[in-house]
Design a protein around this motif. Structure first.
Motif: not given
Length: 793
Positions: A417-420, A424-426, A504-510, A562-567
């Motif tokens: 969650s923090k990762k994604y 948004f913040w960037n 699918i794991p729900k991550h909404f940052g992207l 787990d292995i997606n690129a960092s922001a």
């Protein structure tokens, strides 16, 4: 002749004699002739005689006539030119024949045939007779033959909505007067010609003397445009105190300003170049501009189109739950907008803490400590890794022949969650620092043009207004994502099985980053269209690259959380793409070295990304990378000739490499002028390829596409088709000169306010919104499926 003219003639004769009109001690004979209009005078002039032609001209306040002086020099190889001085009551016009006009690099073009229109200041009397004189003199001792003719220009005043045709050349500029009729405050002056070249200039000038109607001074005052076939300038009554203005058309001595060829450089500095025939037939039409009612209708239409999407979304959301574990209605979501305001202020992670704070009071001190730790904005994904055996476990899991989502969703959800959220913040930070100088530049443009800061005062207001769709639909997408985010967090608090272990794991940052990028695309595109040019093209393209990149990252994240690129890595790569875009526009045209370097980097980046994707991020980039590559090729391809372990991934990567290598070869061979669009085409082709692969693999895996995403896919495909049709209509572009760009101008086809490019803005914003909805909803069918039964591809 009035008596006050006699001493003036004597003074003029003395001045000519003193300034070299004759040898020292010689006198110059001054001959005055009463002349008439529309009579051709053939005469000879030398340094020993001077001729003055006296004309009487009756002007009327209710009727405007022009007076045109036409001169031909019949002698050849003149050592000294003939000087013509036209003395009027309130103005003086002088020119020499041959008329020498200078082009680029001070090249000289002589013209023996000259025609000039006399400036006629307005009179307050009902009828007035004015006298003007044409003095003809030369410093040449040899006789020079010339022809002089003065004629009235009966059709000197342009009429509203009536086409007026005339011929102009560099030595025979033309200008005509237009008077604002009652009730008309804004007009559009359109100039058309069937001829591409010679290049010409259209100028709007106030009624004053002198009129700047030569190539070397036409840009001094007023508004002007270079043109080949088309030109148009919007003129407002408030800018002209006399309620009238001159329309000036000047043909340039050279065509470089309009994108024409560069003439040869003269061998000698004083060499005169034959200009040839540079006459041009021109049509002028002055029409009333659209009134305020059309502006209002255009704005209401634009708002109505996009507000209807809000209404449609509300209707769909009221009837259809966003997920199987959502029990609240959309009205319940609307009541949560108090939280949405807090969310806009303190961020997505803090909103989650606020929503769940009431549920966590009974937890242990350890849980409280963890909750405090997740609320820190400095927490990043590298601070945690919950895999027990971080190295060996990853290598074992990620090299399985058949992977499931549960294998690549093993990290702590708080960490991801923090990762994604960093995405948004960037992008929010990038948007602020990118938009501020852009808006400042727009304000500077407006100030330099003498316009107020309201964009409605821009002549291209329709191109600006049509970008509203990106902003409104981007905001709507953010609200839809926010609703899903709130519902998912509530389900997580209730420890619902479907939310914890299914789908699918729900991550909404992207998703938040995508919606923000869409809004910024609208803002920056509007700023670009205030004055589209070579210096600000990147405003319109930068966030297009970001949108394409974020969509590909979101597709990959769905099955590889787990292995997606960092922001940081993702935005660094996008920054490199924008950097190359700028370099390509500035240095890429016909630059072999640049295209070779770019093509090599493109191919190497494709190979590197393919390797990382194939080995699920377990391919290390170090000093032994080349040795390992050779070893794998030897063992797998030569020694035992084994097939690829991951067939599906290999098919995707082979097709991706074929596409990218082909695009690199095309760029190296063809070297397209529009490098920014070429780079965007690379991103779009890769996105479409990956999206098609995802859909095919989804269906191959036995998964289904629900009704809502299926409708979104079909609707988006149709809208994209119509959008691309209008995009490729070949309207104005910054890659060409302004004159060449205006050749493609067309009338507004929608409500007499929006043109083809505006329709592209409308449709592309809707299509992007639909594409985002597809990415958001396409895996809703898996919300009740265990993650260890969802395949990775």
């Amino acid at each position: 002749m009035p008596p006050y003219e006699t001493p003036m003639l004597m003074l003029l004769a003395r001045l000519v004699n003193m300034c070299g009109g004759g040898a020292v001690g010689e006198t110059t004979n001054v001959v005055q002739k009463d002349a008439e209009f529309d009579v051709t005078y053939n005469d000879t002039v030398t340094s020993e005689n001077q001729t003055i032609y006296a004309f009487n001209h009756t002007i009327s306040r209710n009727k405007t006539e022009g007076v045109r002086v036409t001169v031909d020099v019949l002698s050849q190889n003149l050592k000294s030119p003939i000087l013509f001085v036209v003395r009027q009551q309130q103005a003086v016009l002088s020119f020499q024949v041959p008329l020498i006009l200078r082009g680029l690099y001070q090249r000289k073009y002589p013209y023996n045939h000259v025609g000039r229109t006399l400036c006629q200041p307005p009179t307050r009397a009902i009828s007035e007779t004015q006298h003007f004189f044409i003095d003809v003199s030369t410093l040449s001792s040899q006789g020079t033959n010339y022809q002089l003719r003065v004629s009235r220009v009966e059709s000197f005043t342009l009429q509203t909505d009536k086409k007026f045709s005339f011929t102009a050349s560099p030595s025979q500029p033309q200008y005509f007067k237009y008077v604002f009729p009652d009730g008309v405050d804004t007009v559009i002056v359109k100039v058309n010609s069937a001829m591409n070249f010679p290049c010409s200039v259209m100028s709007i000038q106030d009624i004053q003397c002198p009129v700047y109607d030569l190539d070397n001074n036409v840009a001094f005052i007023g508004m002007y445009q270079t043109m080949t076939k088309k030109g148009a300038i919007t003129v407002q009554r408030k800018d002209f105190p006399s309620n009238s203005f001159y329309v000036v058309v000047v043909v340039k001595t050279e065509d470089e300003a309009c994108g024409g060829p560069l003439r040869f450089y003269p061998l000698r500095p004083d060499e005169l170049i034959d200009a040839g025939n540079r006459s041009k037939v021109v049509d002028v039409v002055v029409s009333p501009a659209i009134n305020s009612e059309v502006y209002v209708m255009g704005m209401l239409f634009c708002l109505g189109i996009f507000l209807s999407f809000y209404l449609l979304t509300l209707m769909v959301a009221c009837k259809t739950p966003a997920s199987p574990y959502e029990y609240g209605s959309f009205g319940e979501f609307l009541m949560s907008f108090g939280f949405a305001r807090a969310f806009l202020l303190i961020g997505f992670s803090q909103l989650t803490a606020l929503l769940c704070s009431g549920q966590r009071q009974h937890r242990s001190l350890d849980s409280v400590g963890r909750s405090r730790q997740e609320s820190l904005s400095s927490v990043e994904e590298d601070d945690y890794d919950t895999l027990d055996d971080i190295n060996s476990d990853k290598n074992i899991v990620r090299t399985k022949k058949f992977l499931c989502v549960s294998d690549l969703a093993r990290k702590d959800k708080r960490v991801l969650s923090k990762k994604y959220q960093i995405y948004f913040w960037n992008i929010a930070t990038i948007a602020v620092f990118y938009a501020l100088p852009v808006v400042q530049l727009v304000i500077t443009y407006q100030t330099l043009w003498g316009l107020n800061l309201l964009l409605v005062s821009c002549s291209a207001f329709n191109n600006i207004l049509s970008n509203l769709g990106y902003v409104m639909l981007g905001l709507l997408f953010l609200l839809i994502v926010l609703k899903r985010d709130i519902v998912h967090n509530r389900a997580m608090v209730r420890n619902e099985l479907n939310a914890l272990e299914c789908g699918i794991p729900k991550h909404f940052g992207l998703f938040y980053a995508m919606g923000t990028a869409l809004m910024m695309e609208g803002l920056l595109s509007a700023c670009y269209h205030v004055c589209p040019n070579y210096t600000n093209f990147q405003f319109d393209t930068s966030f297009m690259y970001m949108i394409a990149g974020l969509c590909m990252l979101k597709l990959y994240q769905k099955r590889h959380p787990d292995i997606n690129a960092s922001a940081y890595t993702a935005y660094a790569c996008l920054a490199a793409v924008i950097f190359f875009s700028v370099l390509g526009v500035v240095f890429g045209k016909d630059n072999t070295v640049f295209w070779i370097v770019f093509s090599v980097i493109h191919i190497l980046a494709t190979l590197l990304l393919s390797t990382q994707l194939y080995y699920m991020g377990r391919w290390r980039l170090d000093a032994g990378v080349l040795r390992r590559m050779v070893y794998i090729v030897y063992t797998d391809c030569i020694r035992q000739c084994s097939g690829p372990m991951y067939i599906d991934r290999m098919v995707l990567l082979v097709m991706g490499n074929i596409v990218n290598w082909s695009l690199a070869a095309y760029g190296l061979i063809e070297r397209p002028n529009d490098f920014a669009s070429y780079l965007l085409a690379i991103a779009i082709c890769n996105l479409l390829l990956y999206f098609a692969f995802y859909i095919i693999m989804k269906l191959r895996s036995g998964e289904k596409i629900k009704c809502l995403p299926l409708v979104c896919i079909l609707f988006t495909a149709v809208v994209w088709g119509f959008a691309l049709y209008f995009f490729f209509q070949g309207l104005s572009t910054w890659q060409k000169t302004p004159a060449e760009s205006r050749e493609h101008n067309r009338d507004c086809i929608l409500l007499s306010f929006f043109d083809d490019h505006d329709i592209w803005h409308f449709l592309s914003s809707i299509a992007m919104f639909g594409s985002f909805l597809v990415l958001l909803t396409m895996d809703d069918d898996l919300d009740t499926v265990q993650r260890d039964k969802i395949y990775v591809f």
